[in-house]
Design a protein around this motif. Structure first.
Motif, PDB file in Angstrom:
ATOM      1  N   THR A  59       4.242  27.032  19.088  1.00 39.73           N
ATOM      2  CA  THR A  59       3.746  26.337  20.282  1.00 39.73           C
ATOM      3  C   THR A  59       2.684  25.302  19.921  1.00 39.73           C
ATOM      4  OG1 THR A  59       2.243  28.183  20.669  1.00 39.73           O
ATOM      5  CG2 THR A  59       4.268  28.163  21.942  1.00 39.73           C
ATOM      6  N   TYR A  67      10.760  23.316  16.066  1.00 37.07           N
ATOM      7  CA  TYR A  67       9.862  24.371  16.538  1.00 37.07           C
ATOM      8  C   TYR A  67      10.440  25.063  17.769  1.00 37.07           C
ATOM      9  CZ  TYR A  67       6.905  21.664  13.459  1.00 37.07           C
ATOM     10  OH  TYR A  67       6.412  20.989  12.382  1.00 37.07           O
ATOM     11  N   ILE A  68      11.042  24.263  18.670  1.00 37.67           N
ATOM     12  CA  ILE A  68      11.626  24.862  19.874  1.00 37.67           C
ATOM     13  C   ILE A  68      12.794  25.765  19.488  1.00 37.67           C
ATOM     14  CG2 ILE A  68      12.817  24.372  22.036  1.00 37.67           C
ATOM     15  CD1 ILE A  68      11.227  21.815  22.241  1.00 37.67           C
ATOM     16  N   VAL A 116      13.185  29.763  20.176  1.00 39.48           N
ATOM     17  CA  VAL A 116      14.315  30.319  20.922  1.00 39.48           C
ATOM     18  C   VAL A 116      15.056  31.340  20.064  1.00 39.48           C
ATOM     19  CG1 VAL A 116      16.537  29.747  21.960  1.00 39.48           C
ATOM     20  CG2 VAL A 116      14.551  28.309  22.406  1.00 39.48           C
ATOM     21  N   ILE A 138       4.666  22.274  18.937  1.00 37.01           N
ATOM     22  CA  ILE A 138       5.331  21.722  20.123  1.00 37.01           C
ATOM     23  C   ILE A 138       4.296  20.966  20.959  1.00 37.01           C
ATOM     24  CG2 ILE A 138       6.566  22.295  22.251  1.00 37.01           C
ATOM     25  CD1 ILE A 138       7.722  24.727  20.763  1.00 37.01           C
ATOM     26  N   MET A 160      10.180  17.631  17.763  1.00 33.37           N
ATOM     27  CA  MET A 160       9.814  18.885  18.413  1.00 33.37           C
ATOM     28  C   MET A 160      10.895  19.952  18.235  1.00 33.37           C
ATOM     29  SD  MET A 160       8.276  19.023  22.243  1.00 33.37           S
ATOM     30  CE  MET A 160       8.696  17.361  22.485  1.00 33.37           C
TER      31      MET A 160
END
Lengths: 457, 343
Positions: A175, B314-315, B319, A178, B311
């Motif tokens: 996070t 990392y996402i 998940v 992100i 991004m």
């Protein structure tokens, strides 16, 4: 009952001692590094190394150099004021890490929460026309927006930890990055926030002192129309510094967190989850809700830190941050560790960390060394606090030896001397040998480390 | 296509080797969060070594004479030095977590804070700026393998494979790929590998069979440190023009994501590294014009922001973590200090 009380007291003094020893070792390592670099470098020399070392220890009282080129010392209101200003976000990120620690969570996500807080605060403070709302209301809205954004961002690792049992450290790391990309994306797309008035600077967002104003049929930013935190006369006390009322708000937050953790049911439940999640659930505590709540509170505190830092009106945000995370977020970890997760102690360790920060700036300004030496010192302190328990064990065994060896013994380190006294009298009254005297402490440390491990991990 | 494959490999190879570094530590039971820090340190050491070597007459002469064998040897030497000092740096982590049974997460965080601080402190003293570069020339002129270095004519067409694999490449890339394969075999097909993995799953059982858990954990973290240090230098050499700036743009953490996405298995890690490397490549060369006839330009016309590609790794990892947490191959004993007396 009495015995438990004395034990608790001893625990506290030992924590203080362990932190002091960590700090001293950190400063010594920094000094040694300066000495080595000074001795082996052609253009630095030992004289400048000695100046560097003195600045590492007492840089906060440095007032520059006199005409003869020697360092001068004294009360430097600008340094002290800036120290208090920089302590503001550090205290709050430190609180953020400490609250999560109490619930048994390692909040390495403070940088991400800090960034999301920054995003929301700046978007509100600079997005709403300065004529639409009275200044204080806009300030409050931006502050609350930062807190909310941080809390929501903190929820994500909390939720996946509580419901899917994913290691919060990994979730926080993801996070963080992100958030770094999201923030960069937001300010890349919304070009109106990018500072074009002071065109010497690239990739910076307007200071919040700039207000969104409608001039000659177009929206522009005008200096002085925006919001900035009230100074409350602190700028008179510390002329030339950036200090404002934010430090008082940070201290207030620390007191509130202290009350929350020690005087309320919620705080008790949070700590129970940290001590043993399964036992807490067995006792009827909703562990999942508490884990999410703890991370939300942690996130809110980091967000508040960001809001207070950027609402000061004289700080600017470098928006193209997708390759780096804010150091203020990570430095919350040493602040909390040094304070042994005590919210009140966080105030002091936060100020100490920002003092190191100022020391670094003085070092860059006055010598050929640079501010990164203070980051080395901080990292050594973090490294030592990873096994602060071993240091505590060393203290215990040392004290036993001293008792046996009678009055001739010397205290372990001079600055640590005052807290030793109460501990001394306590050990005398306490029942002997609940900690056996150990010849080789690291070999014995595991038992204590294993017991304490659950609380720290 | 050639451009796309080469660029993706440039990003994927450091990711792959550093993710394998993570696997060695975690499989032995130590969480190595310090990958980023060790990479930063390794990059600095490697670049510093190159600078020192550049000051020597032997290599000056070699460069003047276009003796590319000597220059490649210097590159390999720098990789070895970065690996060696990366391993030494990682001893701080193994000492804290094996001997002192400290919290491994905090220990790793400390190293992550220490490396950039130490490196930037020294770079500022050495170079008086925040970047440490080669004293002269650049990575491309000193170390890059081109058609001409291999003795082909400048205009020669080596075919698709030749153009992709032999022109404008770095030896380091191939060394890393070979090392990756060799070390994966070491981890899975040898007695040492089996013992190392057993210490990450059930150290008590391993100890009862006479395996020295402490030594195995030291071995795991030291190999990890060596690989991460080398990976850091390879990253600096191939993507940052052999410069050390006190950061590796979050590559260490991205490697951690690769390791998780690859489920702690080398084969999957190689795949994950190539996927994430592709994202990095797309994001980095997003806006470039369509000179190479590659798919990157087509992606740009889709209108998806390059930030999305940055991004995505990392996402995706988050998940994947969320959906596979039940059957995750995460070593069972990782992060728990081993205590002989514990049952």
């Amino acid at each position: 009952m009495k015995e438990r009380h004395t034990l608790l007291e001893k625990e506290g003094t030992k924590s203080v001692l362990a932190s002091l020893i960590s700090i001293i070792i950190g400063l010594l390592v920094g000094s040694i590094l300066i000495l080595v670099v000074g001795a082996f470098s052609d253009n630095l020399g030992l004289g400048s190394a000695w100046e560097g070392i003195r600045l590492v220890f007492f840089g906060i009282f440095s007032t520059g150099r006199n005409a003869a080129g020697a360092l001068t010392w004294g009360f430097n209101p600008q340094s002290i004021g800036n120290m208090l200003f920089r302590a503001t976000p550090l205290i709050l990120t430190g609180l953020s890490v400490a609250v999560a620690f109490k619930t048994g969570l390692f909040n390495i996500g403070a940088p991400g929460q800090y960034l999301m807080g920054t995003l929301a605060t700046l978007a509100i403070a600079l997005g709403i026309p300065s004529t639409a709302l009275p200044g204080p209301l806009l300030w409050l809205l931006a502050f609350l927006g930062g807190i909310l954004a941080g809390a929501l961002w903190g929820c994500i690792p909390g939720l996946v930890k509580a419901f899917l049992n994913i290691n919060e450290v990994l979730a926080c790391i993801m996070t963080n990055w992100i958030a770094a990309n999201l923030v960069t994306w937001f300010f890349d797309v919304n070009k109106m926030f990018q500072n074009t008035v002071e065109n010497t600077k690239t990739s910076y967002i307007y200071k919040t002192a700039y207000g969104r104003t409608f001039v000659d049929g177009a929206w522009t930013y005008v200096d002085g129309n925006g919001v900035s935190t009230a100074k409350l006369g602190l700028d008179k006390l510390f002329p030339g510094s950036q200090v404002n009322a934010g430090i008082l708000i940070a201290i207030l937050f620390a007191i509130l967190v202290y009350i929350l953790m020690t005087k309320t049911t919620l705080g008790y439940e949070l700590k129970a989850c940290g001590a043993n999640r399964h036992a807490a659930r067995y006792a009827g505590v909703n562990d999942k809700r508490n884990i999410v709540l703890s991370m939300a509170i942690a996130g809110a505190l980091s967000g508040a830190g960001a809001a207070l830092y950027y609402l000061s009106g004289n700080t600017e945000f470098f928006w193209s941050t997708y390759q780096a995370l804010p150091a203020t977020g990570f430095n919350g970890i040493p602040v909390a560790l040094l304070a042994a997760n005590n919210p009140i102690a966080v105030i002091f360790t936060g100020i100490f960390m920002s003092m190191l920060n100022i020391v670094g700036l003085q070092l860059t300004k006055l010598t050929a060394y640079n501010e990164y030496i203070t980051d080395v010192i901080i990292s050594v302190i973090v490294y030592l606090s990873a096994f602060s328990l071993v240091i505590k064990m060393l203290l215990t065994s040392r004290r036993k030896h001293r008792e046996a060896a009678a009055p001739a013994a010397v205290p372990p380190a001079e600055p640590a001397a005052p807290p030793v006294e109460p501990a001394e009298s306590l050990t005398e009254s306490a029942p002997p040998a609940e900690m056996p005297p150990v010849e080789a402490p690291p070999a014995e440390a595991p038992d204590a480390a294993a017991e304490k491990g659950g609380e720290q991990a | 296509m050639t451009f796309l494959i080469q660029q993706t490999l440039l990003y994927a190879v450091p990711l792959m080797i550093v993710a394998l570094a993570g696997v060695f530590a975690e499989r032995s039971g130590i969480i190595n969060l310090a990958l980023e820090g060790i990479m930063i340190f390794g990059a600095f050491v490697g670049v510093l070594f190159i600078r020192i070597m550049q000051g020597m007459d032997v290599f000056q002469a070699a460069f003047a004479a276009k003796n590319w064998m000597a220059l490649q040897g210097m590159e390999l030497l720098a990789m070895a030095v970065a690996a060696l000092l990366g391993a030494v740096f990682s001893l701080l982590l193994s000492f804290a977590s094996v001997n002192l049974r400290a919290d491994q997460t905090i220990g790793g965080t400390a190293l992550n804070l220490m490396a950039p601080a130490l490196v930037l402190f020294l770079i500022r003293i050495i170079a008086n700026q925040n970047t440490l570069q080669m004293t002269e020339g650049d990575a491309a002129s000193w170390f890059m393998i081109k058609k001409t270095t291999l003795g082909f004519d400048r205009k020669a067409d080596l075919g698709f494979l030749g153009n992709t694999l032999l022109h404008q490449v770095y030896l380091a890339t191939y060394v890393c790929i070979i090392l990756f394969i060799v070390l994966s075999i070491l981890l899975y097909k040898t007695r040492f590998g089996l013992r190392l993995r057993s210490c990450g799953e059930n150290p008590q059982a391993a100890d009862s069979l006479g395996i020295n858990v402490y030594r195995m954990r030291y071995a795991g973290t030291t190999i990890s440190g060596a690989l991460a240090g080398m990976g850091g230098f390879v990253y600096a050499l191939t993507t940052a023009n052999c410069a050390s700036t006190g950061d590796v743009a979050g590559f260490g953490f991205l490697a951690l994501a690769v390791m998780i996405f690859g489920n702690w298995k080398p084969g999957n890690i190689a795949g994950a590294a190539i996927l994430f490397g592709l994202f990095k490549c797309v994001a980095a060369s997003y806006a470039s014009i369509d000179i190479n006839g590659d798919g990157v330009y087509m992606l740009a016309t889709l209108g998806i922001s390059s930030h999305v590609y940055r991004m995505l790794p990392y996402i995706i990892t988050l998940v994947v973590l969320a959906f596979t947490s039940k059957k995750s191959r995460v070593p069972k004993a990782e992060g728990i200090p081993y205590d002989k007396g514990q049952r």
